[in-house]
Design an enzyme around this catalytic site. Structure first.
Site, PDB file in Angstrom:
ATOM      1  N   TYR A 174      45.727  76.329  -3.742  1.00  0.00           N
ATOM      2  CA  TYR A 174      46.670  75.262  -4.161  1.00  0.00           C
ATOM      3  C   TYR A 174      46.015  74.288  -5.136  1.00  0.00           C
ATOM      4  O   TYR A 174      45.596  73.198  -4.756  1.00  0.00           O
ATOM      5  CB  TYR A 174      47.139  74.522  -2.895  1.00  0.00           C
ATOM      6  CG  TYR A 174      48.273  73.529  -3.082  1.00  0.00           C
ATOM      7  CD1 TYR A 174      49.454  73.900  -3.712  1.00  0.00           C
ATOM      8  CD2 TYR A 174      48.182  72.237  -2.583  1.00  0.00           C
ATOM      9  CE1 TYR A 174      50.505  72.998  -3.854  1.00  0.00           C
ATOM     10  CE2 TYR A 174      49.235  71.322  -2.720  1.00  0.00           C
ATOM     11  CZ  TYR A 174      50.391  71.715  -3.350  1.00  0.00           C
ATOM     12  OH  TYR A 174      51.434  70.826  -3.485  1.00  0.00           O
TER      13      TYR A 174
ATOM     14  N   ARG B  29      50.226  70.725 -11.128  1.00  0.00           N
ATOM     15  CA  ARG B  29      50.747  71.045  -9.799  1.00  0.00           C
ATOM     16  C   ARG B  29      51.911  70.129  -9.392  1.00  0.00           C
ATOM     17  O   ARG B  29      51.945  68.968  -9.764  1.00  0.00           O
ATOM     18  CB  ARG B  29      49.606  70.915  -8.773  1.00  0.00           C
ATOM     19  CG  ARG B  29      49.909  71.579  -7.441  1.00  0.00           C
ATOM     20  CD  ARG B  29      48.734  71.463  -6.494  1.00  0.00           C
ATOM     21  NE  ARG B  29      48.543  70.114  -6.014  1.00  0.00           N
ATOM     22  CZ  ARG B  29      47.434  69.695  -5.386  1.00  0.00           C
ATOM     23  NH1 ARG B  29      46.432  70.532  -5.167  1.00  0.00           N
ATOM     24  NH2 ARG B  29      47.335  68.451  -4.974  1.00  0.00           N
ATOM     25  N   ASP B  30      52.802  70.686  -8.581  1.00  0.00           N
ATOM     26  CA  ASP B  30      53.937  69.939  -8.018  1.00  0.00           C
ATOM     27  C   ASP B  30      54.819  69.343  -9.117  1.00  0.00           C
ATOM     28  O   ASP B  30      55.145  68.157  -9.092  1.00  0.00           O
ATOM     29  CB  ASP B  30      53.412  68.838  -7.084  1.00  0.00           C
ATOM     30  CG  ASP B  30      54.406  68.481  -5.979  1.00  0.00           C
ATOM     31  OD1 ASP B  30      55.351  69.263  -5.755  1.00  0.00           O
ATOM     32  OD2 ASP B  30      54.246  67.419  -5.344  1.00  0.00           O
TER      33      ASP B  30
ATOM     34  N   SER C 295      52.381  65.446  -4.547  1.00  0.00           N
ATOM     35  CA  SER C 295      51.224  66.348  -4.508  1.00  0.00           C
ATOM     36  C   SER C 295      50.727  66.722  -5.895  1.00  0.00           C
ATOM     37  O   SER C 295      50.113  67.779  -6.076  1.00  0.00           O
ATOM     38  CB  SER C 295      51.559  67.601  -3.697  1.00  0.00           C
ATOM     39  OG  SER C 295      51.525  67.288  -2.325  1.00  0.00           O
TER      40      SER C 295
ATOM     41  N   ASP D  63      55.152  76.214  -3.659  1.00  0.00           N
ATOM     42  CA  ASP D  63      56.167  75.563  -4.516  1.00  0.00           C
ATOM     43  C   ASP D  63      56.128  75.953  -5.991  1.00  0.00           C
ATOM     44  O   ASP D  63      57.074  75.638  -6.724  1.00  0.00           O
ATOM     45  CB  ASP D  63      56.066  74.023  -4.461  1.00  0.00           C
ATOM     46  CG  ASP D  63      56.297  73.452  -3.078  1.00  0.00           C
ATOM     47  OD1 ASP D  63      56.683  74.217  -2.173  1.00  0.00           O
ATOM     48  OD2 ASP D  63      56.093  72.246  -2.899  1.00  0.00           O
TER      49      ASP D  63
ATOM     50  N   TRP E 116      66.197  76.799  -0.625  1.00  0.00           N
ATOM     51  CA  TRP E 116      65.671  76.681  -1.991  1.00  0.00           C
ATOM     52  C   TRP E 116      66.033  77.945  -2.788  1.00  0.00           C
ATOM     53  O   TRP E 116      66.987  77.964  -3.562  1.00  0.00           O
ATOM     54  CB  TRP E 116      64.154  76.423  -1.917  1.00  0.00           C
ATOM     55  CG  TRP E 116      63.486  76.035  -3.201  1.00  0.00           C
ATOM     56  CD1 TRP E 116      63.988  76.201  -4.469  1.00  0.00           C
ATOM     57  CD2 TRP E 116      62.201  75.427  -3.348  1.00  0.00           C
ATOM     58  NE1 TRP E 116      63.085  75.720  -5.387  1.00  0.00           N
ATOM     59  CE2 TRP E 116      61.976  75.246  -4.743  1.00  0.00           C
ATOM     60  CE3 TRP E 116      61.195  75.028  -2.460  1.00  0.00           C
ATOM     61  CZ2 TRP E 116      60.803  74.683  -5.244  1.00  0.00           C
ATOM     62  CZ3 TRP E 116      60.028  74.469  -2.959  1.00  0.00           C
ATOM     63  CH2 TRP E 116      59.834  74.289  -4.336  1.00  0.00           C
TER      64      TRP E 116
ATOM     65  N   TRP F  44      62.073  66.769   2.167  1.00  0.00           N
ATOM     66  CA  TRP F  44      60.841  67.501   2.484  1.00  0.00           C
ATOM     67  C   TRP F  44      59.702  66.602   2.957  1.00  0.00           C
ATOM     68  O   TRP F  44      58.632  67.104   3.310  1.00  0.00           O
ATOM     69  CB  TRP F  44      60.368  68.284   1.256  1.00  0.00           C
ATOM     70  CG  TRP F  44      60.301  67.446  -0.002  1.00  0.00           C
ATOM     71  CD1 TRP F  44      61.297  67.345  -0.932  1.00  0.00           C
ATOM     72  CD2 TRP F  44      59.240  66.585  -0.444  1.00  0.00           C
ATOM     73  NE1 TRP F  44      60.910  66.475  -1.931  1.00  0.00           N
ATOM     74  CE2 TRP F  44      59.655  65.999  -1.661  1.00  0.00           C
ATOM     75  CE3 TRP F  44      57.975  66.246   0.067  1.00  0.00           C
ATOM     76  CZ2 TRP F  44      58.855  65.087  -2.373  1.00  0.00           C
ATOM     77  CZ3 TRP F  44      57.186  65.343  -0.650  1.00  0.00           C
ATOM     78  CH2 TRP F  44      57.623  64.775  -1.853  1.00  0.00           C
TER      79      TRP F  44
ATOM     80  N   LYS G  80      51.028  74.258   7.246  1.00  0.00           N
ATOM     81  CA  LYS G  80      50.812  72.815   7.070  1.00  0.00           C
ATOM     82  C   LYS G  80      50.067  72.262   8.278  1.00  0.00           C
ATOM     83  O   LYS G  80      50.507  72.421   9.418  1.00  0.00           O
ATOM     84  CB  LYS G  80      52.157  72.101   6.938  1.00  0.00           C
ATOM     85  CG  LYS G  80      52.053  70.582   6.834  1.00  0.00           C
ATOM     86  CD  LYS G  80      51.549  70.107   5.481  1.00  0.00           C
ATOM     87  CE  LYS G  80      51.349  68.588   5.463  1.00  0.00           C
ATOM     88  NZ  LYS G  80      50.891  68.092   4.136  1.00  0.00           N
TER      89      LYS G  80
ATOM     90  N   GLU H 137      48.850  65.810   8.835  1.00  0.00           N
ATOM     91  CA  GLU H 137      48.540  65.464   7.447  1.00  0.00           C
ATOM     92  C   GLU H 137      49.850  65.127   6.731  1.00  0.00           C
ATOM     93  O   GLU H 137      50.845  65.829   6.874  1.00  0.00           O
ATOM     94  CB  GLU H 137      47.822  66.628   6.751  1.00  0.00           C
ATOM     95  CG  GLU H 137      46.426  66.856   7.309  1.00  0.00           C
ATOM     96  CD  GLU H 137      45.651  67.942   6.554  1.00  0.00           C
ATOM     97  OE1 GLU H 137      46.112  68.413   5.508  1.00  0.00           O
ATOM     98  OE2 GLU H 137      44.572  68.311   7.056  1.00  0.00           O
TER      99      GLU H 137
ATOM    100  N   ASP I 181      52.833  64.370   3.931  1.00  0.00           N
ATOM    101  CA  ASP I 181      53.408  65.080   2.784  1.00  0.00           C
ATOM    102  C   ASP I 181      53.397  64.220   1.532  1.00  0.00           C
ATOM    103  O   ASP I 181      53.580  64.733   0.424  1.00  0.00           O
ATOM    104  CB  ASP I 181      54.863  65.468   3.075  1.00  0.00           C
ATOM    105  CG  ASP I 181      54.973  66.403   4.243  1.00  0.00           C
ATOM    106  OD1 ASP I 181      54.295  67.439   4.231  1.00  0.00           O
ATOM    107  OD2 ASP I 181      55.722  66.093   5.195  1.00  0.00           O
TER     108      ASP I 181
END
Ligand code: BGC
Length: 392
Positions: free
Chosen positions: A114, A119-120, A126, A165, A213, A313, A341, A345, A347
């Site tokens: 990841y 990213r994201d 994220s 994602d 999704w 989410w 996950k 932790e 999100d």
């Protein structure tokens, strides 16, 4: 870290009397396999999810803070379940070896890849360390060093979740400038990861979002095409088993009717739970030239009917740990329920002034206050423990 525990009774002698003393538990290192592991078929069959040191320690520290004895005992059980290790920055790579070097034979260690450039792209919480265009950094400073470490452990079984994602965002958020900018790097990066990590002792699952999704009627084919194209561009690597769904998600595996089946737009989505999603998506993947087995993240899907909308989410309030990792899934398409996950932790941060604040983390159904993505949220962890279903 998991291991076999042997109880040793230590005896102490005081004067002429032998007095009972506490039982001392001493951990014995469980032996790794002595020959190379080759994964074919369902890699979770007959293997136990490995509980890595990082998350185990986090859970132990969290349990230490709990005064209620019964809650503390439940919290400690979370450490036993076996949760994936996230390689979410280049700096994390130096922790990889310490976390995988003593995986017992008969266990399988889960790792999440990841760190794509940009990213994201459809959210902020994220956003990663690599900028759009940093694809050569991704390859040489992220994927290559990880591959080098895995190559040192041919006798260990690994399951990898590839880039949560990323490809789903290219299917449904292609109109966002950030996702347009990220697209080339995502496709090239994921293909490079799949090709490079294609080792006999590794089973790979490409992230495929969840039923809410890519499960929409109109997204199934384009979704399968996107994943299938990247898979084929990677040279159809043998060790790709299929997809990972519900990663860091909240959907039930098989609640029927599904949580959002009464929503006004439900007619456009037949994938009302993850089982249905996989049943619908798997054949599409196969038509797109890709294998269609799946693993499902059940770490935090113990409680349903918490979200106002399917797409919410972030740190969903009232959530509980879900079904424990197992290869007994009741579906031939589903290799395993896994905990991807690490529960506890975050999100994403609820601090509206933070750079990575995403509005989803400020919604009414998102737990607040919440720290930055990946950081520990003790109160949220305790709620996951209390609300776990099945109970811990
Ligand atoms: C975060 C990562 C973290 C992962 C697991 C993601 O949302 O961006 O930094 O490692 O969650 O908690």
């Amino acid at each position: 870290m998991k291991g076999f525990y042997t109880a040793l009774v230590a005896s102490a002698v005081t004067g002429a009397f032998a007095v009972p003393s506490p039982i001392v538990e001493e951990r014995q290192a469980a032996a790794p396999c002595t020959t190379a592991v080759t994964l074919t078929g369902n890699p979770f069959t007959g293997r136990k999810m490995f509980a890595n040191k990082d998350y185990t320690e986090k859970v132990r520290l969290a349990a230490d803070q709990i005064t209620d004895a019964s809650l503390k005992a439940k919290a400690l059980k979370v450490a036993e379940a076996g949760t994936f290790l996230w390689m979410d920055t280049r700096a994390k790579i130096e922790t990889l070896e310490d976390n995988i070097k003593d995986v017992p034979c008969g266990s399988i260690a889960g790792v999440v890849i990841y760190d794509l450039p940009g990213r994201d792209c459809a959210a902020k919480a994220s956003n990663g360390e690599l900028a759009v265009g940093d694809i050569s950094v991704y390859k040489s400073e992220y994927i290559d060093p990880i591959v080098a470490i895995f190559k040192k452990y041919p006798n260990t079984a690994f399951a990898l979740v590839i880039e949560p994602d990323s490809l789903p965002n290219l299917v449904t958020n292609a109109d966002l400038q950030t996702c347009k900018d990220s697209a080339t790097g995502y496709r090239e990066g994921v293909a490079y990861a799949l090709k490079s990590l294609n080792l006999p002792n590794i089973a790979m699952y490409i992230d495929a979002g969840h039923g809410g999704w890519l499960g929409w009627n109109d997204n199934l084919k384009p979704g399968a095409k996107e994943l299938g194209t990247v898979y084929k561009n990677a040279g159809s690597p043998k060790q790709v088993r299929g997809i990972a769904t519900n990663v860091a998600g909240w959907n039930s595996f098989d609640m029927s009717p599904g949580e959002f089946s009464k929503a006004t737009d439900a007619q456009w989505n037949k994938a009302q739970n993850e089982k249905q999603y996989i049943t619908l998506f798997s054949p599409e993947l196969k038509s797109a030239g890709m294998p269609g087995q799946a693993i499902v993240d059940t770490a935090r899907n113990g409680v349903q009917n918490l979200r106002k909308e399917w797409g919410h989410w972030c740190n969903v309030k009232g959530a509980g740990f879900g079904p424990r990792p197992t290869s007994t899934t009741g579906s031939t398409l589903v290799d395993a329920f896994v905990w991807v996950k690490p529960g506890g932790e975050s999100d994403g941060t609820s601090d509206t002034s933070a750079d990575r604040f995403d509005s989803f983390c400020g919604y009414e159904d998102a737990y607040q206050p919440a720290p930055e993505a990946g950081q520990w949220n003790q109160a949220y962890f305790e709620d996951l423990v209390k609300n776990a279903k099945p109970a811990l």
